[in-house]
Enzyme design. Sequence first.
Site, mmCIF file in Angstrom:
data_model
loop_
_atom_site.group_PDB
_atom_site.id
_atom_site.type_symbol
_atom_site.label_atom_id
_atom_site.label_comp_id
_atom_site.label_asym_id
_atom_site.label_seq_id
_atom_site.Cartn_x
_atom_site.Cartn_y
_atom_site.Cartn_z
ATOM 1 N N GLU A 1 0.858 -1.185 0.000
ATOM 2 C CA GLU A 1 0.000 0.000 0.000
ATOM 3 C C GLU A 1 0.890 1.229 0.000
ATOM 4 O O GLU A 1 1.905 1.268 0.698
ATOM 5 C CB GLU A 1 -0.899 0.091 1.250
ATOM 6 C CG GLU A 1 -2.013 -0.897 1.367
ATOM 7 C CD GLU A 1 -2.827 -0.676 2.657
ATOM 8 O OE1 GLU A 1 -2.674 0.401 3.288
ATOM 9 O OE2 GLU A 1 -3.589 -1.579 3.024
ATOM 10 N N GLU B 1 -13.693 5.730 -0.401
ATOM 11 C CA GLU B 1 -14.566 4.797 0.323
ATOM 12 C C GLU B 1 -15.305 5.567 1.423
ATOM 13 O O GLU B 1 -14.736 5.878 2.468
ATOM 14 C CB GLU B 1 -13.743 3.659 0.917
ATOM 15 C CG GLU B 1 -13.015 2.822 -0.128
ATOM 16 C CD GLU B 1 -12.066 1.810 0.483
ATOM 17 O OE1 GLU B 1 -12.538 0.746 0.935
ATOM 18 O OE2 GLU B 1 -10.854 2.099 0.533
ATOM 19 N N LYS C 1 -15.502 4.194 5.202
ATOM 20 C CA LYS C 1 -14.289 3.854 5.934
ATOM 21 C C LYS C 1 -14.192 4.707 7.187
ATOM 22 O O LYS C 1 -14.396 5.934 7.138
ATOM 23 C CB LYS C 1 -13.056 4.054 5.047
ATOM 24 C CG LYS C 1 -11.817 3.395 5.615
ATOM 25 C CD LYS C 1 -10.692 3.352 4.607
ATOM 26 C CE LYS C 1 -9.507 2.600 5.207
ATOM 27 N NZ LYS C 1 -8.352 2.613 4.320
ATOM 28 N N GLU D 1 -9.260 9.218 5.563
ATOM 29 C CA GLU D 1 -9.369 7.803 5.201
ATOM 30 C C GLU D 1 -10.372 7.568 4.079
ATOM 31 O O GLU D 1 -10.283 6.567 3.374
ATOM 32 C CB GLU D 1 -9.751 6.967 6.427
ATOM 33 C CG GLU D 1 -8.713 6.943 7.535
ATOM 34 C CD GLU D 1 -7.432 6.222 7.139
ATOM 35 O OE1 GLU D 1 -7.453 5.457 6.151
ATOM 36 O OE2 GLU D 1 -6.408 6.423 7.824
#
Length: 367
Positions: free
Chosen positions: A289, A338, A341, A347
Site C-alpha cells: 500500500e 470509500e 471507511k 481515510e
Amino acid sequence: MDNTEISIELVSHFLFIFFSMAFFNAKNTKPFLAPIFLLGFFFISGLELTGAQSVGVCNGRLGNNLPSDGEVVALYKSSGIGRMRIYEPYPSTLDALRGSNIELIIGILNSNLQGLTDAAAATTWVQNNIRNYWPDVKFKYIAVGNEVHPGDSEAQYVQPAMQNILNAITAANLQDQIKVTTAIDTTLLGNSFPPSAGSFSDSASSYITPIINFLNNNGAPLLVNVYPYFSYTGNPSQISLPYALFTSPGVVVQDGSLGYQNLFDALLDAHYSALEKAGVPNLKIVVSESGWPSEGGDAASVDNAGTYYNNLINHVKGGTPKKQGQAIEAYLFAMFDENQKGGAAIEQHFGLFLPNKQPKYQISTFG
C-alpha cells in the site's frame, strides 16, 4: 505461452548468440555477428522495460456507492492496471476476475487468523477461495493478516496461520505459483533514520523474526504498507513536503555513500536495513500500500495527491538507493474513495477514482 516462457525462450536465443559470437570471434571468422549480438541485446532489454508492470492498485470496498465488481475489473483493464489487492475473498470479485489476467493479492482478515491455526480450516479456506478459482484467477500472494502489531491479540496467530495456509497451498501443488505472506506497517521499526540504521524495535522483534524467517525459507516477499504522507504530517518541522512528494530538487539525506531525494526510498531502505540486521538480507519487499489523500487533513489536496501518485508510478521503475536498478513492486491505495471507511476524515479520500469511475488525477500510465 505466458510472459515467463517468452522471456526464457528469448534468453535462450540470446545466450546462443552470445556464445556463438564468442566462439567465432575467437577464430576471427565471423566478426559480423557482433551487430546481431547487439540487436538481440537491445531487443531483450526493450521487451523487459516495456513489459515490466510493477504498479498495482488496492481495491477497497468500504463504500455504499461503489461500482459493481464487473465494472471495477473492466476499469482496471481499460486503465492498464494489471495487479489488484483485495482484503478478503469476496466471491463476486473473484468471479469478476476470472479470465481477466489481473494478478491478485488476496487477503485474510485479522479476525479470521485464529480460526486458521486449525489445519483443516486452512485447507477448507484454500479450497473455497483459491482452488475453486485457479487458474482462471491469477493469484500472486495470499496476505495472511494486515498490519498486525506485536501487542495485538491476533499477533500469536499470524505465523501459525501462514504455515497452515502454505501447507494447504503445497497440497494443491500451487506453492510455486502463489506465495504466502503478511503485510506490516512501518511502525514495527524502532529506528528508521538514517536508512542504514533501520532496525525493528525490541517489542517487534519477537513477533517479526519467525515471520521473516518463514518468508525467507519459502521464497516469499514481505509486504510493507509505506505512507510518506503520515511520516510527513507527523513531523512537518523536520520533513519537508517536497521530500515526501518526490519533488525535492536534490539529495536531502546523505547516508554514507547513498543519497536520498525522497522519503519513500528512505522508508523502504530502512526496512531493508532492518531485514539485514535480522539475518535475512536477501528478503524481497513488496510495497503493498502507498497513497496520499486528496482532502480531509493537512497537506491533503488533489494537487498533492496527484503529484504523489504520478511520481510514485514513475519512481518505482528504478529502485531505491540501496537496491538500485531493481524495480519496486508497489500497490497504490486505493482504487476508489470509500465513504464508509472509519477513522480520520482523510481515510475516505485515497481513491484514484471517484465512485462514478471518473479519475481524480491525470495519470498517464500504471505500467
